[in-house]
Design a protein around this motif. Structure first.
Motif, PDB file in Angstrom:
ATOM      1  N   ILE A 193       0.837  -1.200   0.000  1.00 29.44           N
ATOM      2  CA  ILE A 193       0.000   0.000   0.000  1.00 29.44           C
ATOM      3  C   ILE A 193       0.873   1.252   0.000  1.00 29.44           C
ATOM      4  O   ILE A 193       0.576   2.235  -0.681  1.00 29.44           O
ATOM      5  N   GLU A 196       2.031   1.928  -3.440  1.00 31.48           N
ATOM      6  CA  GLU A 196       0.951   2.502  -4.241  1.00 31.48           C
ATOM      7  C   GLU A 196       0.778   3.987  -3.931  1.00 31.48           C
ATOM      8  O   GLU A 196       0.616   4.815  -4.830  1.00 31.48           O
ATOM      9  N   GLU A 199       3.600   5.995  -5.406  1.00 31.49           N
ATOM     10  CA  GLU A 199       3.430   6.184  -6.849  1.00 31.49           C
ATOM     11  C   GLU A 199       2.423   7.298  -7.125  1.00 31.49           C
ATOM     12  O   GLU A 199       2.638   8.143  -8.008  1.00 31.49           O
ATOM     13  N   GLU A 200       1.322   7.322  -6.362  1.00 30.46           N
ATOM     14  CA  GLU A 200       0.328   8.386  -6.523  1.00 30.46           C
ATOM     15  C   GLU A 200       0.942   9.749  -6.202  1.00 30.46           C
ATOM     16  O   GLU A 200       0.747  10.727  -6.934  1.00 30.46           O
TER      17      GLU A 200
END
Length: 311
Positions: A193, A196, A199-200
């Motif tokens: 998580i 993720e 990356e965002e």
């Protein structure tokens, strides 16, 4: 009747200052829920600085199991009754963003979307949303690392291959890349998580992803076990903002991945843990350079000796 899909559930519990600060960057196992709650800690009364509050925001009404998980983070609230309320989503957006005030640490300014207009013209700014993020810059350990990076830059340090170990939101990797923009950069975390979220956040902050110089490679890895982390070594800068126990356990592998003369930033430890953590790395051939004091949460900066006979 209100539309339940437009409602967020808020749970408020009292906590101590030290509990609130510890929660800010690490709230497992709640972080592993899908979707995870957003946790915001705050000082309730300036006249009582040790008395804080924890606000937890859930998409669904929290049951006894979730409340028990929440209480496990704050032992001091064992006998306290939680305050549970429903708020509409449009109110939640405002509350979640306003609950995280901007942080100005060294050269850096870290803010949520609600504070875009407050960015100083002379600061390196990053936008980190509340969302699923943990490690938004609010915690003293993250602030200490940002200050340590700024000081290294002020001292004229140059780095060409850096690693943010346990990256969380990616903030510290982004900060190091802005200071040393042609370096190879890697950000890793044991939690997918986190990768993720990183990356965002890289997209929001215009951080290029990839394996070339000036780009950030993302790796899911417990410690430095993954092949990619070993292949990118040795690093001349490693940032490890995790917790004292894993920092000690990882000392041999972290020191082994650091090149001679390289710098190591250690955070996530309390004052009474600092000497034990530092000693674990001294035994691996590192020496103390300086430390940043942020309340009970020191940040240690160490250097790997070029040889065992030289300091």
């Amino acid at each position: 009747m209100s539309d339940e899909s437009q409602v967020t559930w808020k749970v408020t519990l009292p906590c101590t200052r030290s509990e609130g600060q510890a929660i800010a960057d690490d709230f497992s196992p709640l972080a592993l829920l899908d979707p995870p709650p957003v946790l915001i800690t705050r000082e309730a009364d300036p006249a009582a600085p040790d008395n804080w509050l924890l606000d937890a925001y859930f998409e669904l009404e929290p049951d006894a199991r979730l409340l028990a998980m929440l209480r496990s983070l704050i032992p001091s609230a064992a006998g306290a009754a939680p305050v549970i309320e429903k708020i509409r989503d449009e109110d939640w957006v405002t509350i979640s963003q306003q609950g995280l005030e901007p942080i100005h640490a060294g050269r850096f300014f870290v803010h949520t979307p609600a504070h875009r207009d407050a960015v100083p013209t002379d600061a390196i700014s990053f936008e980190i949303d509340a969302g699923r993020a943990f490690g938004t810059g609010q915690h003293e350990t993250t602030t200490g690392c940002l200050m340590a990076l700024s000081r290294l830059k002020d001292e004229g340090a140059h780095f060409s291959n850096l690693l943010d170990l346990g990256t969380g939101t990616g903030l510290l990797a982004f900060a190091a890349m802005r200071l040393w923009p042609v370096a190879r950069a890697t950000a890793s975390d044991i939690d997918p998580i986190s990768i993720e979220v990183t990356e965002e956040n890289a997209g929001i902050n215009k951080v290029m992803l990839g394996r070339s110089r000036g780009q950030l490679e993302l790796v899911v890895s417990p410690g430095l076990e993954r092949h990619r982390l070993k292949a990118r070594a040795p690093y001349d800068l490693i940032i490890a903002n995790i917790l004292a126990a894993p920092l000690i356990d990882l000392a041999p592998s972290v020191a082994g991945a650091l090149q001679a003369g390289g710098r190591l930033i250690l955070a996530g430890l309390l004052e009474h843990q600092a000497e034990k953590v530092a000693n674990a790395y001294r035994r691996q051939g590192l020496i103390a350079r300086f430390r940043i004091e942020r309340g009970e949460w020191p940040t240690l900066v160490m250097r790997k000796r070029r040889s065992l006979s030289r300091r």
